[in-house]
Motif scaffolding. Structure first.
Motif, short mmCIF file in Angstrom:
data_model
loop_
_atom_site.label_atom_id
_atom_site.label_comp_id
_atom_site.label_asym_id
_atom_site.label_seq_id
_atom_site.Cartn_x
_atom_site.Cartn_y
_atom_site.Cartn_z
N ILE A 270 46.95 78.98 77.08
CA ILE A 270 46.86 78.68 78.51
C ILE A 270 47.99 78.40 79.37
O ILE A 270 49.04 77.84 78.49
N CYS B 271 41.67 66.00 82.06
CA CYS B 271 42.02 67.00 80.78
C CYS B 271 41.63 66.08 79.58
O CYS B 271 41.97 64.71 79.91
N ALA C 110 42.32 65.34 76.42
CA ALA C 110 43.64 65.11 75.84
C ALA C 110 44.49 65.03 76.29
O ALA C 110 45.64 64.76 76.14
N LEU D 20 46.47 66.44 77.98
CA LEU D 20 47.72 67.74 78.33
C LEU D 20 48.29 68.33 79.61
O LEU D 20 49.18 69.06 79.35
N PHE E 98 52.22 70.62 81.09
CA PHE E 98 51.18 71.31 80.30
C PHE E 98 52.03 71.43 79.17
O PHE E 98 52.78 72.45 78.69
N CYS F 289 45.19 71.09 72.48
CA CYS F 289 44.08 71.01 73.38
C CYS F 289 42.51 71.23 72.06
O CYS F 289 42.69 72.20 71.21
N LEU F 290 41.26 70.60 73.33
CA LEU F 290 40.41 70.82 72.20
C LEU F 290 39.40 72.08 72.78
O LEU F 290 38.08 72.27 72.31
N GLU F 291 39.89 72.79 73.66
CA GLU F 291 39.33 74.30 74.12
C GLU F 291 38.01 74.41 74.25
O GLU F 291 37.13 75.22 74.33
N CYS F 292 38.11 73.31 75.85
CA CYS F 292 36.74 73.16 76.17
C CYS F 292 36.39 73.53 77.33
O CYS F 292 35.30 74.40 77.79
N GLY F 293 37.71 73.95 78.08
CA GLY F 293 37.82 74.75 79.67
C GLY F 293 37.39 73.72 80.59
O GLY F 293 37.31 74.10 81.66
N CYS G 57 39.39 71.77 82.44
CA CYS G 57 40.89 72.20 83.39
C CYS G 57 40.79 73.61 84.05
O CYS G 57 40.96 73.22 85.27
N TRP H 298 43.84 81.61 80.59
CA TRP H 298 43.73 80.88 80.32
C TRP H 298 42.09 81.48 79.00
O TRP H 298 41.41 82.27 79.34
#
Ligand code: FAD
Ligand code: SF4
Ligand code: SF4
Lengths: 101, 428
Positions: free
Chosen positions: A26, A45, A47, A49, A61, A66-70, A72, A87
């Motif tokens: 990202i 976010c 996490a 971050l 940042f 990162c939990l890769e959720c989307g 943000c 992203w």
């Protein structure tokens, strides 16, 4: 970690990550972020971050954790200043690796 | 490119939707490759916790189903309404669920990996640790994919890449997600000894409980959930990202406050947090399904296609994901040419999934009412307080007390209007 109020670092510390130390999946543009009014990434976010020391300092940042959720990407592009210019998911098998899910 | 090099199908994403499709296709002898970006299927995935088992049963049959690594059969349904000063729980046990459990708690990292094993045994080729970067288009038709610089071709590409679906976006079938379409979910997995889980929730061996919480999101649309696993609990929150952005509390802090609330903490006490996860979930139900779910050479299934029903008391994405994977496999068997796969898939979807989703069409609107997440849980608790509190003074008469509670919290006019809106949005 015993059940108690945990700092986000401690929570992320429970997880298994295959860290990609070099590449961030990202990318934010700090100049665009500087002009962002409400900076929704800071609260959204999970996490934490995206951070900002005080009102006048720049948004930072860190892709590790990162939990890769989307989340943000969505809040930035919908309610922020579109400072997230890239992203994607971490490459290869890098990133979060849930053991429970 | 010569035809020999062309696979029957390439599946992008090894979640439940992709794995279901891979299993059915491979079992029928089709040449199918599934590509998953995680180093194993499941290790990028998280869910709340429970899978309604009907579609899995029809996918695998009763014998294989009996081997599935479920956590607990859910027999207890609980709803807890929380206010700052109290909590009220409704607890319902359906003893008929003990015969044929309709849902089980699951942990995806374990479960998806198991299902991937079954698909491989059936003959599917599963490639992990590789991300699909791009679709290949030729003369308006999707013919293949690019992953780590390599091209791969197939008669049909199945986009099973989950809620963020960059495949469906690239194909022009949907735009990027907006904050009114999705919820963001966070969850802690908390380990506790098996006997402690059973005794805390009043469960017998193998039985499980599912609990929803309202009033725990600082007024943001959303709620909390708790699912009992064999020897852990899945505890989490789902909230609307837009409303989250409009307030000051970090999502992580909301989760910690929820966990430490007096209505929640005693259920977890003595446990150990072993994982912290986050994921998006489709929230619009029927209205969130993109108008078109296929192109020549490509179909979209599972979360990527918006197949999630969330009506507050139940959330269903996993069973629909499996169902849609089976629907696309059937379409491939029925179709003579790749161009026919999409329309046949839509026929199957219209028959198997859409009618159910239409029934719940009005719920997302009802659940958007801000009073559902703060004022109503408080009213419920205030009423309970009135009924049970004794301090020796002369109490108010019941109707007056109830009227005052409503008036102080939302006002009678809002109550009536919400009631009316509730009825109409559910009947639509
Ligand atoms: C907090 C929360 C609670 C929920 N609770 C429930 C519940 O209790 N019950 C229920 O039924 N549903 C629930 N859901 C919904 C349910 O989890 C989803 O609907 C379901 O997981 C969808 O399955 P899927 O296979 O379509 O997608 P996913 O499970 O997301 O699978 C997509 C897969 O594609 C892979 N992938 C993505 N992009 C690529 C790429 N470019 N290349 C290769 N691989 C890729 C991913 O790694 C992943 O494995 C919940 C969801 C959330 C977030
Ligand atoms: S993808 Fe999710 S966890 Fe990662 S930075 Fe964005 S919001 Fe945070
Ligand atoms: S919301 Fe986007 S533009 Fe605003 S500060 Fe965050 S990353 Fe930058």
């Amino acid at each position: 970690m015993p059940v108690k109020k945990l700092r986000v670092e401690d929570l992320l510390g429970c997880n298994k990550f295959n860290a990609d130390e070099k590449n961030s999946h990202i990318v934010i543009d700090r100049a665009i972020c500087a002009k962002c009014m409400n900076k929704p990434c800071l609260v959204a976010c999970p996490a934490v971050l995206y951070t900002q020391e005080d009102e006048n300092s720049e948004v930072k940042f860190d892709h590790l954790g990162c939990l890769e959720c989307g989340t943000c990407r969505i809040v930035c592009h919908n309610h922020g200043n579109k400072g997230i210019v890239k992203w994607g998911y971490p490459v290869g098998a890098c990133g979060i690796s849930y053991r429970y899910g | 490119m010569c035809d020999e090099e062309k696979l029957d199908a390439i599946i992008v994403g090894g979640g439940l939707a992709g794995l279901a499709a891979a299993y059915v296709l491979a079992k029928a002898g089709k040449e199918v490759v599934l590509i998953e970006r995680g180093s194993r299927c499941g290790n990028k995935n998280m869910t709340g916790g429970r899978i309604y088992v009907h579609s899995l049963l029809s996918l695998l049959g009763p014998e294989l189903l009996a081997e599935a690594p479920f956590e607990r059969a859910i027999v207890k349904e609980q709803l807890t309404m929380v206010s700052e000063t109290g909590s009220m729980t409704i607890d319902y046990t359906d003893y008929s669920f003990k015969g044929i459990p309709q849902s089980y708690s699951v942990l995806r990292s374990v479960f998806d990996d198991w299902l991937a094993g079954k698909a491989e045994e059936a003959g599917a080729m599963i490639v992990t640790g590789i991300q699909v970067d791009k679709l290949i288009e030729k003369n308006g038709k999707i013919v293949g994919i690019v992953a780590v610089g390599e091209e791969m071709f197939a008669n049909i590409i199945i986009a099973a890449d989950g809620v963020n679906s960059f495949m469906a976006q690239q194909a022009g079938l949907r735009n990027d997600l907006t904050s009114c379409e999705v919820g963001v979910g966070v969850k802690e997995v908390i380990e506790l000894p098996e006997e402690v889980v059973a005794s805390r929730f009043g469960l017998q061996a193998g039985e499980g409980a599912a609990r929803l919480f309202v009033g725990v999101t600082n007024g943001i649309s959303g709620g909390g959930f708790l699912y009992t696993n064999k020897s852990s609990l899945s505890l989490g929150l789902v909230v609307n990202p837009q409303e989250l952005s409009n307030q000051q509390k970090k999502l992580h802090t909301l989760m910690q406050d929820f966990k430490m609330h007096s209505a929640v903490y005693p259920l977890l006490e003595g446990g150990k947090t072993v994982e912290y996860a986050a994921h998006l979930v489709n929230e619009l139900g029927f209205n969130g399904i993109p108008p078109k779910l296929y192109r020549d050479g490509l179909v979209v299934i599972g979360d990527a296609a918006g197949f999630v029903i969330n009506i507050g008391s139940t959330i269903r994405g996993m069973d629909l994901a499996i169902w849609s994977g089976m629907a696309v496999a059937k379409a491939i068997f029925e179709a003579q040419t790749s161009a026919e796969v999409g329309p046949k898939y839509m026929n199957n979807i219209e028959r198997d999934i859409i009618p159910t989703m239409k029934v719940y069409q009005g719920y997302p609107k009802l659940l958007k009412n801000p009073r559902m997440f703060m004022e109503y849980p408080k009213i419920a608790n205030d009423m309970m307080h009135f009924m049970f509190a004794v301090d020796g003074s002369v109490p108010k008469k019941l109707p007056k007390a109830m009227f005052d509670i409503v008036k102080n919290n939302v006002g009678l006019r809002s109550l009536l209007s919400d009631g009316w809106k509730g009825v109409t949005s559910l009947c639509r």
